[in-house]
Write an enzyme that holds these catalytic residues in place. Structure first.
Site, PDB file in Angstrom:
ATOM      1  N   ASN A 126      -4.588  -8.509   1.544  1.00 18.48           N
ATOM      2  CA  ASN A 126      -5.434  -9.647   1.160  1.00 18.48           C
ATOM      3  C   ASN A 126      -6.917  -9.282   1.208  1.00 18.48           C
ATOM      4  O   ASN A 126      -7.726  -9.986   1.806  1.00 18.48           O
ATOM      5  CB  ASN A 126      -5.151 -10.841   2.066  1.00 18.48           C
ATOM      6  CG  ASN A 126      -5.732 -12.128   1.503  1.00 18.48           C
ATOM      7  OD1 ASN A 126      -5.878 -12.281   0.290  1.00 18.48           O
ATOM      8  ND2 ASN A 126      -6.075 -13.057   2.364  1.00 18.48           N
ATOM      9  N   ARG A 180      -7.457  -8.116  10.578  1.00 16.74           N
ATOM     10  CA  ARG A 180      -6.581  -6.944  10.572  1.00 16.74           C
ATOM     11  C   ARG A 180      -6.866  -6.013  11.733  1.00 16.74           C
ATOM     12  O   ARG A 180      -6.106  -5.071  11.983  1.00 16.74           O
ATOM     13  CB  ARG A 180      -6.738  -6.187   9.255  1.00 16.74           C
ATOM     14  CG  ARG A 180      -6.555  -7.071   8.024  1.00 16.74           C
ATOM     15  CD  ARG A 180      -7.148  -6.442   6.785  1.00 16.74           C
ATOM     16  NE  ARG A 180      -7.250  -7.369   5.668  1.00 16.74           N
ATOM     17  CZ  ARG A 180      -8.286  -8.167   5.476  1.00 16.74           C
ATOM     18  NH1 ARG A 180      -9.322  -8.154   6.309  1.00 16.74           N
ATOM     19  NH2 ARG A 180      -8.302  -9.004   4.448  1.00 16.74           N
ATOM     20  N   LYS A 222       5.079  -4.794   0.906  1.00 17.81           N
ATOM     21  CA  LYS A 222       4.181  -4.093  -0.019  1.00 17.81           C
ATOM     22  C   LYS A 222       3.508  -2.903   0.668  1.00 17.81           C
ATOM     23  O   LYS A 222       3.486  -1.790   0.131  1.00 17.81           O
ATOM     24  CB  LYS A 222       3.137  -5.076  -0.567  1.00 17.81           C
ATOM     25  CG  LYS A 222       2.302  -4.528  -1.704  1.00 17.81           C
ATOM     26  CD  LYS A 222       1.048  -3.882  -1.194  1.00 17.81           C
ATOM     27  CE  LYS A 222       0.240  -3.300  -2.349  1.00 17.81           C
ATOM     28  NZ  LYS A 222      -0.959  -2.601  -1.835  1.00 17.81           N
ATOM     29  N   PRO A 239       6.076  -0.463  -4.687  1.00 19.15           N
ATOM     30  CA  PRO A 239       5.208  -1.478  -4.080  1.00 19.15           C
ATOM     31  C   PRO A 239       4.803  -2.547  -5.088  1.00 19.15           C
ATOM     32  O   PRO A 239       4.364  -2.221  -6.186  1.00 19.15           O
ATOM     33  CB  PRO A 239       3.967  -0.691  -3.631  1.00 19.15           C
ATOM     34  CG  PRO A 239       4.261   0.751  -3.866  1.00 19.15           C
ATOM     35  CD  PRO A 239       5.446   0.858  -4.756  1.00 19.15           C
ATOM     36  N   ASP A 241       2.271  -5.428  -5.724  1.00 18.01           N
ATOM     37  CA  ASP A 241       1.089  -6.220  -5.399  1.00 18.01           C
ATOM     38  C   ASP A 241       0.918  -7.238  -6.510  1.00 18.01           C
ATOM     39  O   ASP A 241       1.760  -7.358  -7.406  1.00 18.01           O
ATOM     40  CB  ASP A 241      -0.140  -5.325  -5.278  1.00 18.01           C
ATOM     41  CG  ASP A 241      -0.344  -4.532  -6.544  1.00 18.01           C
ATOM     42  OD1 ASP A 241      -0.095  -5.056  -7.633  1.00 18.01           O
ATOM     43  OD2 ASP A 241      -0.758  -3.373  -6.461  1.00 18.01           O
TER      44      ASP A 241
END
Length: 295
Positions: A126, A180, A222, A239, A241
DNA sequence: AGACAGGTACAAC
DNA sequence: GTTGTACCTGTC
């Protein structure tokens, strides 16, 4: 693959190489530490070394290195043993992929370092690429080893798990990674203090390796597939996204297909080459804005 | 001002 | 299992 390799004054020159475009390689979303120079070349850091990559006619020029490093590091890093031309022929049987491959014809999937990729893609969640890049530069400058100067700039290696494990979360937030930070700290501690071995995970098959990676906080479907594809040679990883979701829905499926369904579809359609297909599709979709809702 | 950007954790159904 | 929401931060 057979190339003509020559060494000259701290440079390695590769002749006869196909399917190699630094713009495609470094701007297709797989790496965060390569930057374009004024002359169109790219300078980046990997394996505690600074390298500059430039293409002139049919030559790839690697500067600030030598034959020994080329053989030990860069050959594998740039995936030079793989015949991308052959793969592109296979992909060209699919009309959509044919266009994507034409568009990103010089893409190669880099073989990067697992710990760097683990942390980098935790940070990517994000987030936006320019911010991811600047956060990673701050991290490297503060906690990575100084590896020297090139062309007037100072360069730093990506920090080790040991270094990051010792930084407290509030201080980590100064690198602007926000919520994060706790995931980065936790991952570094797992690798340095708790014996989680990324090199071992790399030896597992894709399914089991993915399971192990998802045990890291901040690593979901992902991010785990990015780690598998970009640092563990798991080329069946796919992956998904926002861009891959958009292009898959736009060309192959219908709107609002669930992530699980897109994942299954991609893996079954592209099989052991799914990761490469994903990369061509991603680059094509993002550069052209395919499937993006207009405002 | 408010949405949005390379998703994930967590809770609720 | 599947779905909805909050989330650091900077830029448009």
């Amino acid at each position: 693959m057979e190339y003509n390799i020559t060494e000259d004054n701290n440079k390695v020159i590769i002749e006869g190489i196909r399917d190699f475009d630094p713009v495609h390689i470094f701007e297709c979303g797989q790496c965060f530490r390569w930057n374009r120079e004024e002359d169109g070349s790219f300078t980046g850091v990997a394996f505690e070394r600074v390298l500059n990559v430039k293409v002139e006619n049919d030559k790839v020029i690697l500067s600030n290195t030598n034959i020994e490093e080329f053989n030990n590091i860069w050959y594998d890093y740039f995936d030079l043993g793989r015949d991308y031309g052959k793969m592109k022929e296979i992909f060209s049987q699919d009309e959509i992929l044919k266009e994507a491959v034409k568009f990103g014809s010089g893409i190669r999937i880099l073989n990067q370092e697992p710990f760097e990729i683990l942390i980098s893609f935790i940070i990517s969640a994000n987030n936006a690429i320019p911010r991811i890049k600047s956060s990673i530069e701050r991290l490297s400058k503060r906690y990575g080893k100084h590896i020297g100067e090139y062309n007037g700039k100072e360069y730093y290696a990506f920090p080790t798990a040991e270094a990051l494990s010792k930084v407290d979360i509030e201080e980590l937030k100064e690198t602007k990674i926000g919520f994060r930070a706790k995931y980065v700290s936790n991952a570094a501690k797992k690798v340095y203090n708790e014996g989680v071995n990324l090199d071992y995970i790399k030896t597992l098959d894709t399914t089991h390796a993915r399971e192990e990676l998802m045990k890291f906080q901040g690593v979901g479907p992902k991010v785990s597939d990015c780690i598998l594809l970009f640092s563990m040679e798991k080329y069946e990883a796919f992956p998904i996204d926002v861009w891959v979701k958009r292009i898959m829905e736009y060309f192959y499926l219908k709107e609002d297909t669930s992530m699980n369904k897109i994942q299954k579809y991609g893996e079954e359609k592209f099989k052991d080459l799914a990761g490469f297909a994903q990369q061509y599709l991603f680059y094509y979709a993002r550069e052209l804005g395919i499937g993006k809702k207009k405002k």
